[in-house]
Design a protein around this motif. Structure first.
Motif, PDB file in Angstrom:
ATOM      1  N   GLN A 245       0.818  -1.217   0.000  1.00 44.61           N
ATOM      2  CA  GLN A 245       0.000   0.000   0.000  1.00 44.61           C
ATOM      3  C   GLN A 245       0.852   1.267   0.000  1.00 44.61           C
ATOM      4  N   GLY A 246       2.141   1.123  -0.238  1.00 44.09           N
ATOM      5  CA  GLY A 246       3.042   2.271  -0.251  1.00 44.09           C
ATOM      6  C   GLY A 246       3.373   2.803   1.123  1.00 44.09           C
ATOM      7  N   LEU A 247       3.135   1.992   2.169  1.00 52.30           N
ATOM      8  CA  LEU A 247       3.411   2.391   3.547  1.00 52.30           C
ATOM      9  C   LEU A 247       4.594   1.602   4.097  1.00 52.30           C
ATOM     10  N   HIS A 248       5.045   2.026   5.262  1.00 53.80           N
ATOM     11  CA  HIS A 248       6.103   1.297   5.962  1.00 53.80           C
ATOM     12  C   HIS A 248       5.639   1.015   7.384  1.00 53.80           C
ATOM     13  N   ALA A 249       5.758  -0.229   7.818  1.00 47.42           N
ATOM     14  CA  ALA A 249       5.430  -0.599   9.194  1.00 47.42           C
ATOM     15  C   ALA A 249       6.724  -0.773   9.971  1.00 47.42           C
ATOM     16  N   THR A 250       6.778  -0.215  11.172  1.00 46.34           N
ATOM     17  CA  THR A 250       7.968  -0.378  11.996  1.00 46.34           C
ATOM     18  C   THR A 250       7.596  -0.883  13.380  1.00 46.34           C
ATOM     19  N   PHE A 251       8.353  -1.873  13.842  1.00 46.41           N
ATOM     20  CA  PHE A 251       8.228  -2.396  15.196  1.00 46.41           C
ATOM     21  C   PHE A 251       9.337  -1.845  16.088  1.00 46.41           C
ATOM     22  N   MET A 252       9.975  -0.785  15.642  1.00 47.75           N
ATOM     23  CA  MET A 252      10.955  -0.070  16.467  1.00 47.75           C
ATOM     24  C   MET A 252      10.269   0.363  17.762  1.00 47.75           C
ATOM     25  N   GLY A 253      10.951   0.168  18.876  1.00 44.24           N
ATOM     26  CA  GLY A 253      10.311   0.397  20.155  1.00 44.24           C
ATOM     27  C   GLY A 253       9.908   1.827  20.435  1.00 44.24           C
ATOM     28  N   LYS A 254      10.725   2.796  20.043  1.00 45.16           N
ATOM     29  CA  LYS A 254      10.439   4.211  20.350  1.00 45.16           C
ATOM     30  C   LYS A 254      10.833   5.071  19.147  1.00 45.16           C
ATOM     31  N   PRO A 255      10.003   5.093  18.098  1.00 43.80           N
ATOM     32  CA  PRO A 255      10.383   5.851  16.905  1.00 43.80           C
ATOM     33  C   PRO A 255      10.220   7.361  17.045  1.00 43.80           C
ATOM     34  N   PHE A 256       9.384   7.815  18.004  1.00 42.19           N
ATOM     35  CA  PHE A 256       9.114   9.244  18.141  1.00 42.19           C
ATOM     36  C   PHE A 256       9.337   9.686  19.578  1.00 42.19           C
TER      37      PHE A 256
END
Length: 458
Positions: A245-256
């Motif tokens: 769908q042109g998206l990216h999923a991240t399981f990074m613990g603290k991206p923001f």
């Protein structure tokens, strides 16, 4: 947790021979088999095989380089004594586990199959995460005839591409447990649930979480290896469906910096011939002595377990006060601020929920090390401390504080001789060596925070 079971496609499960399986796949117009296995990070590795070569792969295995199990995330090989470069980068063989063959809904004419990893002598690869978990499961089954049962909950963020990089898929303010287009404009949760059904992942619920563009999906419980297989495949499915769908999923613990972190909660119970062995009908709280010993083992080894539960430099940015993330080795009844929460369910639903996991953690590794810690609690008949009440996601010197960095967690792991003995020298050496390299690379890197903080004034 219900008593339902996730089962494979009956057409595949009933196959008596690989020839019959291949004929059925041909009838379904399958042309490719995607072989996959987990590296130590939990990242999927593998190869696509034309269906006509699958029979020979089942019989002889598919070769891979063993070094890929411990590559750094920057593609850097692990140069450590006893690791692959030290031995000339030898091969390992992936033997397909035919019980794991499932259709890949986002890839036409393709099925996926997990492989188990062996060396050329036919011995298991000690640092293979899936094989490592199987060894932990065997301890309970062979010594006590106990079945290990797990359910996994994962949180993640969806991102969309911008000219300068990535931003949140949705910036709309949204409360936790919201659903619908205002929090999920493209209906991604339904796409994930639909793909999960094809893959037999046992996805039971999906919702928006605390952070903007953050979501959570719950999974059905099952036997430890099978459940961890589904969690491993789930993380890959989310990334692949999002990419379509042109998206990216991240399981990074603290991206923001200013938004919630993403966790990986695991629910554990043990079953015997009479049902759930964690249920104690004659105990005041409904929990068996066995469950308390298992719990005590988890808490006793909690500082060392954090190396696996929070396996990245970034994971420790998630461990902050007042965030429903535990900061101490504590437990409580239906308390979401404790390291171990005891949900209110009893009888068949009696279980422990370990809440300290970071979304980046490897499903196989965290399941295995938690089992080994619980095993030690049972063997040594440990007793847990008193349960906590109220919000304990704050600093508290009366409780055993958890490590605050990856380096500190690694140190705690190496000092925990009993847990290291249970884990085994090969896995301890490979994991800690790989993570020390990661931590050292970060130590040398000049971050944006440092630049912004110092460049003008100093």
């Amino acid at each position: 947790m219900s008593n339902n079971e996730v089962v494979m496609d009956p057409k595949i499960k009933q196959a008596e021979t690989v020839e019959e399986l291949i004929r059925r796949l041909e009838k379904d117009d399958v042309k490719f088999v995607r072989l996959t296995y987990s590296d130590i990070h939990g990242y999927p590795r593998g190869k696509d095989i034309p269906l006509e070569f699958f029979k020979s792969v089942v019989e002889d295995g598919q070769t891979f380089c063993v070094a890929n199990l411990v590559d750094g995330l920057a593609g850097n090989p692990l140069n450590a004594p006893g690791m692959a470069p030290d031995r000339g980068y030898p091969d390992m063989r992936g033997i397909p586990d035919l019980s794991t063959v499932v259709t890949v809904p986002w890839e036409p004419h393709t099925v996926q199959c997990l492989v188990d990893l062996y060396d050329d002598n036919g011995d298991i690869i000690d640092i293979s995460p899936r094989q490592f978990l199987k060894r932990a499961v065997d301890l309970f089954e062979k010594e006590w005839q106990l079945k290990t049962v797990f359910a996994h909950e994962l949180e993640f963020y969806l991102l969309k591409k911008t000219g300068d990089g990535w931003e949140r898929y949705s910036n709309h303010s949204s409360m936790v447990y919201t659903v619908g287009h205002r929090s999920d404009e493209l209906g991604m949760m339904h796409k994930f649930l639909s793909a999960g059904k094809v893959l037999n992942l046992g996805l039971t619920a999906a919702n928006h979480e605390f952070g903007a563009g953050q979501f959570e999906v719950n999974m059905l419980h099952g036997e430890a290896v099978e459940s961890s297989d589904r969690a491993f495949r789930f993380k890959n499915m989310v990334k692949e469906v999002a990419a379509c769908q042109g998206l990216h999923a991240t399981f990074m613990g603290k991206p923001f910096n200013h938004d919630a972190g993403s966790g990986f909660h695991i629910h554990i119970s043990l079953n015997n011939d009479n049902g759930n062995a964690f249920y104690g009908p004659n105990e005041s709280d409904g929990l068996s002595r066995l469950s308390k010993q298992f719990l005590a083992g988890i808490l006793h080894h909690a500082p060392a377990l954090m190396a696996f539960l929070a396996p990245t430099v970034n994971a420790y940015k998630r461990l902050v006060p007042d965030s429903l993330v535990p900061l101490s080795a504590s437990w409580g009844y239906d308390n979401r601020t404790a390291f171990v929460r005891i949900p209110a369910d009893r009888r068949s639903g009696s279980r422990l929920e370990i809440r300290a996991g970071d979304a980046s953690a490897n499903p196989y590794l965290i399941s295995a090390v938690c089992l080994l810690a619980g095993y030690d609690g049972i063997v040594r008949q440990l007793e847990p401390p008193i349960p906590v009440s109220g919000d304990v996601s704050l600093e508290d010197n009366l409780l055993t504080c958890l490590p605050k960095s990856l380096e500190e967690s690694i140190s705690n792991l190496l000092q925990d001789e009993r847990l290291c003995e249970l884990i085994g020298e090969p896995m301890v050496n490979a994991f800690t060596a790989m993570k020390r390299v990661e931590a050292e690379r970060f130590r040398r890197y000049v971050t944006d925070w440092e630049f912004n903080e110092y460049v003008y004034h100093l």
